[in-house]
Design a protein around this motif. Structure first.
Motif, PDB file in Angstrom:
ATOM      1  N   ALA A 263       0.804  -1.220   0.000  1.00 60.49           N
ATOM      2  CA  ALA A 263       0.000   0.000   0.000  1.00 60.49           C
ATOM      3  C   ALA A 263       0.841   1.277   0.000  1.00 60.49           C
ATOM      4  O   ALA A 263       0.539   2.217  -0.742  1.00 60.49           O
ATOM      5  CB  ALA A 263      -0.965  -0.017   1.186  1.00 60.49           C
ATOM      6  N   SER A 264       1.885   1.336   0.808  1.00 57.99           N
ATOM      7  CA  SER A 264       2.690   2.567   0.881  1.00 57.99           C
ATOM      8  C   SER A 264       3.374   2.893  -0.444  1.00 57.99           C
ATOM      9  O   SER A 264       3.272   4.031  -0.922  1.00 57.99           O
ATOM     10  CB  SER A 264       3.717   2.482   2.004  1.00 57.99           C
ATOM     11  OG  SER A 264       3.066   2.491   3.247  1.00 57.99           O
TER      12      SER A 264
ATOM     13  N   ARG B 186       2.862   6.070  -3.040  1.00 59.09           N
ATOM     14  CA  ARG B 186       4.014   6.886  -3.436  1.00 59.09           C
ATOM     15  C   ARG B 186       4.178   6.930  -4.954  1.00 59.09           C
ATOM     16  O   ARG B 186       4.422   7.991  -5.536  1.00 59.09           O
ATOM     17  CB  ARG B 186       5.281   6.326  -2.798  1.00 59.09           C
ATOM     18  CG  ARG B 186       6.494   7.188  -3.058  1.00 59.09           C
ATOM     19  CD  ARG B 186       7.710   6.679  -2.295  1.00 59.09           C
ATOM     20  NE  ARG B 186       8.784   6.511  -3.244  1.00 59.09           N
ATOM     21  CZ  ARG B 186       9.671   5.547  -3.230  1.00 59.09           C
ATOM     22  NH1 ARG B 186       9.628   4.624  -2.315  1.00 59.09           N
ATOM     23  NH2 ARG B 186      10.613   5.485  -4.116  1.00 59.09           N
ATOM     24  N   PHE B 187       4.050   5.780  -5.614  1.00 59.11           N
ATOM     25  CA  PHE B 187       4.291   5.713  -7.052  1.00 59.11           C
ATOM     26  C   PHE B 187       3.090   6.181  -7.884  1.00 59.11           C
ATOM     27  O   PHE B 187       3.261   6.632  -9.006  1.00 59.11           O
ATOM     28  CB  PHE B 187       4.688   4.303  -7.470  1.00 59.11           C
ATOM     29  CG  PHE B 187       5.987   3.832  -6.867  1.00 59.11           C
ATOM     30  CD1 PHE B 187       7.058   4.698  -6.666  1.00 59.11           C
ATOM     31  CD2 PHE B 187       6.152   2.519  -6.483  1.00 59.11           C
ATOM     32  CE1 PHE B 187       8.246   4.264  -6.112  1.00 59.11           C
ATOM     33  CE2 PHE B 187       7.336   2.070  -5.921  1.00 59.11           C
ATOM     34  CZ  PHE B 187       8.386   2.948  -5.740  1.00 59.11           C
ATOM     35  N   TRP B 188       1.876   6.039  -7.348  1.00 62.59           N
ATOM     36  CA  TRP B 188       0.669   6.450  -8.069  1.00 62.59           C
ATOM     37  C   TRP B 188      -0.196   7.322  -7.159  1.00 62.59           C
ATOM     38  O   TRP B 188      -1.306   6.936  -6.785  1.00 62.59           O
ATOM     39  CB  TRP B 188      -0.113   5.229  -8.551  1.00 62.59           C
ATOM     40  CG  TRP B 188       0.657   4.422  -9.540  1.00 62.59           C
ATOM     41  CD1 TRP B 188       0.811   4.685 -10.865  1.00 62.59           C
ATOM     42  CD2 TRP B 188       1.387   3.214  -9.294  1.00 62.59           C
ATOM     43  NE1 TRP B 188       1.603   3.725 -11.459  1.00 62.59           N
ATOM     44  CE2 TRP B 188       1.973   2.805 -10.508  1.00 62.59           C
ATOM     45  CE3 TRP B 188       1.619   2.442  -8.147  1.00 62.59           C
ATOM     46  CZ2 TRP B 188       2.761   1.665 -10.624  1.00 62.59           C
ATOM     47  CZ3 TRP B 188       2.403   1.308  -8.264  1.00 62.59           C
ATOM     48  CH2 TRP B 188       2.960   0.934  -9.490  1.00 62.59           C
ATOM     49  N   PRO B 189       0.283   8.507  -6.792  1.00 63.90           N
ATOM     50  CA  PRO B 189      -0.449   9.338  -5.833  1.00 63.90           C
ATOM     51  C   PRO B 189      -1.794   9.834  -6.352  1.00 63.90           C
ATOM     52  O   PRO B 189      -2.678  10.154  -5.570  1.00 63.90           O
ATOM     53  CB  PRO B 189       0.504  10.509  -5.578  1.00 63.90           C
ATOM     54  CG  PRO B 189       1.380  10.568  -6.778  1.00 63.90           C
ATOM     55  CD  PRO B 189       1.507   9.146  -7.266  1.00 63.90           C
ATOM     56  N   ALA B 190      -1.963   9.864  -7.657  1.00 62.98           N
ATOM     57  CA  ALA B 190      -3.190  10.430  -8.217  1.00 62.98           C
ATOM     58  C   ALA B 190      -4.238   9.381  -8.561  1.00 62.98           C
ATOM     59  O   ALA B 190      -5.300   9.724  -9.057  1.00 62.98           O
ATOM     60  CB  ALA B 190      -2.858  11.242  -9.468  1.00 62.98           C
ATOM     61  N   GLY B 191      -3.942   8.107  -8.320  1.00 56.78           N
ATOM     62  CA  GLY B 191      -4.948   7.137  -8.724  1.00 56.78           C
ATOM     63  C   GLY B 191      -4.641   5.711  -8.351  1.00 56.78           C
ATOM     64  O   GLY B 191      -3.675   5.409  -7.660  1.00 56.78           O
TER      65      GLY B 191
ATOM     66  N   GLY C 273      -2.652  -6.218  -7.940  1.00 56.82           N
ATOM     67  CA  GLY C 273      -3.137  -6.172  -6.560  1.00 56.82           C
ATOM     68  C   GLY C 273      -2.330  -5.225  -5.699  1.00 56.82           C
ATOM     69  O   GLY C 273      -1.185  -4.884  -6.019  1.00 56.82           O
ATOM     70  N   VAL C 274      -2.966  -4.812  -4.609  1.00 56.53           N
ATOM     71  CA  VAL C 274      -2.299  -3.987  -3.598  1.00 56.53           C
ATOM     72  C   VAL C 274      -2.467  -4.728  -2.272  1.00 56.53           C
ATOM     73  O   VAL C 274      -3.569  -5.073  -1.871  1.00 56.53           O
ATOM     74  CB  VAL C 274      -2.920  -2.579  -3.495  1.00 56.53           C
ATOM     75  CG1 VAL C 274      -2.260  -1.783  -2.373  1.00 56.53           C
ATOM     76  CG2 VAL C 274      -2.795  -1.850  -4.824  1.00 56.53           C
ATOM     77  N   ALA C 275      -1.346  -4.990  -1.613  1.00 57.47           N
ATOM     78  CA  ALA C 275      -1.345  -5.692  -0.325  1.00 57.47           C
ATOM     79  C   ALA C 275      -1.168  -4.689   0.804  1.00 57.47           C
ATOM     80  O   ALA C 275      -0.538  -3.643   0.627  1.00 57.47           O
ATOM     81  CB  ALA C 275      -0.215  -6.717  -0.279  1.00 57.47           C
ATOM     82  N   ALA C 276      -1.712  -5.008   1.946  1.00 54.46           N
ATOM     83  CA  ALA C 276      -1.485  -4.180   3.133  1.00 54.46           C
ATOM     84  C   ALA C 276       0.005  -4.187   3.430  1.00 54.46           C
ATOM     85  O   ALA C 276       0.708  -5.154   3.129  1.00 54.46           O
ATOM     86  CB  ALA C 276      -2.277  -4.732   4.315  1.00 54.46           C
ATOM     87  N   ASP C 277       0.493  -3.103   4.017  1.00 57.42           N
ATOM     88  CA  ASP C 277       1.926  -3.018   4.342  1.00 57.42           C
ATOM     89  C   ASP C 277       2.288  -4.082   5.366  1.00 57.42           C
ATOM     90  O   ASP C 277       1.521  -4.426   6.233  1.00 57.42           O
ATOM     91  CB  ASP C 277       2.258  -1.638   4.903  1.00 57.42           C
ATOM     92  CG  ASP C 277       2.218  -0.561   3.812  1.00 57.42           C
ATOM     93  OD1 ASP C 277       2.367  -0.909   2.635  1.00 57.42           O
ATOM     94  OD2 ASP C 277       2.020   0.605   4.175  1.00 57.42           O
TER      95      ASP C 277
END
Length: 189
Positions: free
Chosen positions: A154-155, A159-164, A185-189
């Motif tokens: 997630a972090s 950082r890499f896609w702050p706008a979307g 996918g996006v995993a929890a930190d």
């Protein structure tokens, strides 16, 4: 007599310094153990299996070994999930690679972002009980001969896609060979 007193005083000071250092190290160790690593450690068994290069020289033989190991571990009574990873989350280090975010113009290669990465099997996130907070986890359909995919934490996603939303976006892992992967996918930190 003075020399002896000075030596005793120095020994006491040195012993006190060692005691303080040991106490601080012990306290740091306790905090590290209690700190959440982003995965559930309850009823989780991990182990390291060295794979000899002399016996498993090519990628295909290593993949066959990995598949056979997973099949055997999953067949053990009571095992609820099994997965493989090149590095465990609590290992204290992670290989890093320069990355290029598709659409970002970074002229200077020295200014490219770096990211840690792990190669994991399809059951990794479920087995480690790491929540997928966006998109999907890896599946057995994600193979070398299909579209290359990635799951980001997630972090870094923020950082890499702050706008979307990073799902469907691509990044390239620089190296030999440079590989474009699509974020699924996006995993929890």
């Amino acid at each position: 007599q003075r020399i002896r007193q000075a030596l005793v005083a120095a020994e006491i000071a040195f012993a006190l310094a060692l005691l303080v250092a040991a106490s601080l190290a012990f306290d740091a160790g306790i905090r590290m153990v209690k700190q959440s690593g982003g995965f559930d450690t309850q009823r989780l068994l991990t182990f390291d299996i060295p794979v000899p290069d002399t016996k498993y020289r090519d990628v295909q033989s290593r993949r066959q070994l990995a598949s056979a190991l997973l099949d055997r571990i999953e067949a053990i009574p009571g095992v609820q999930g099994a997965a493989l990873a090149n590095i465990l989350p609590a290992a204290g280090w992670s290989p890093t690679v320069d990355i290029t975010i598709e659409g970002d113009a970074v002229d200077d290669p020295a200014r490219r972002p770096r990211a840690g990465f792990r190669a994991v099997s399809s059951g990794y996130f479920g087995t480690m009980r790491i929540p997928i907070v966006g998109g999907r986890p890896f599946s057995t359909a994600d193979r070398e001969d299909t579209q290359q995919v990635a799951i980001v934490s997630a972090s870094p996603a923020t950082r890499f896609w702050p706008a979307g939303d990073p799902i469907g976006r691509r990044l390239r892992l620089e190296g030999t060979p440079a590989t474009w992967v699509t974020v699924v996918g996006v995993a929890a930190d």
